[in-house]
Design an enzyme around this catalytic site. Sequence first.
Site, mmCIF file in Angstrom:
data_model
loop_
_atom_site.group_PDB
_atom_site.id
_atom_site.type_symbol
_atom_site.label_atom_id
_atom_site.label_comp_id
_atom_site.label_asym_id
_atom_site.label_seq_id
_atom_site.Cartn_x
_atom_site.Cartn_y
_atom_site.Cartn_z
ATOM 1 N N ASP A 26 0.779 -1.502 0.047
ATOM 2 C CA ASP A 26 -0.289 0.023 0.150
ATOM 3 C C ASP A 26 0.390 1.325 0.471
ATOM 4 O O ASP A 26 1.954 1.496 0.367
ATOM 5 C CB ASP A 26 -1.110 -0.006 0.590
ATOM 6 C CG ASP A 26 -1.663 1.539 1.774
ATOM 7 O OD1 ASP A 26 -2.084 2.005 0.754
ATOM 8 O OD2 ASP A 26 -1.674 1.499 2.727
ATOM 9 N N ASP A 28 -0.012 4.542 1.012
ATOM 10 C CA ASP A 28 -0.536 6.272 1.828
ATOM 11 C C ASP A 28 -0.739 5.768 2.972
ATOM 12 O O ASP A 28 -0.999 4.775 3.494
ATOM 13 C CB ASP A 28 -1.426 7.084 1.516
ATOM 14 C CG ASP A 28 -2.206 7.566 0.326
ATOM 15 O OD1 ASP A 28 -0.734 8.005 -0.363
ATOM 16 O OD2 ASP A 28 -3.562 7.594 0.112
#
Length: 270
Positions: A26, A28
């Site tokens: 991922d 963020d």
Amino acid sequence: MPEVNSVVVEASSTTSEHQGEAAFFDVDNTLMRGASLFHLARKMYQKKAFTLRQAVGFAWKQAKFILRGEDLDDIHSVQNSALTLAAGIKADFVTNVGEEVYDEMIASKIWPGTRALAEQHLRVGRKVWLVTATPIEVADVIASRLNLTGALGTVGEIKDGVYTGKLVGEILHGPAKAVAIKKLAGQEGLELERSWAYSDSYNDIPLLTSVGHPVAINPDAKLRRHARDHNWPIYDFRSGRRAATRGLRVATAAGVVYGLWRGFSRIRNR
């Protein structure tokens, strides 16, 4: 399971031993601090793509994102706003802005620990992919600059070289990430049960449980509990996390918003 405070480097291995394995990250709050889409919005504001009021709306969501972690409603709100604002903008312009955003804003916010993990996977021969709700144009730039294998991101519809304000498919978030890596695994000949996934958010449980080696990085409270209950490794690269009180969080949120407002105001005045 005890939390991991340092990155453990694997013993050297040949590429053939890890053929078919991959690592999915991922972006963020996992690979970088904060929300990448916010920085894209800020740069678009600097280029007069939208108004100060709209920019401050992104700033407030960024402040909440840093302090409390990923929130599904905020993600959809920001993404919908971005799509509306992007309608009529040339795709080449956004790609060029993505390059600038990385150099000026994102590069300094990459967590060194997460980057070390990604590089470790590459060294032993695993493919490394970003899987993010961030627009694919920005995700591709981040993957390219970090010399990763590639990126999966949210795709905006483009006609005649211009964004229409609609999505191709759906926002790459939550269960959609799991669907995306399973499709990629079929295309690339990857074995997910031998692969790794990293995220900060409980919303990414579908992604994390799709692989044989799930790992929590800078996890929100729900993911931290889930990781401990299931004996998953936990990396936390944030400094002073446990020292923050609720009052400090509120004060910090106010300071972040005020600072961002002043920053946008200075840009506007210039």
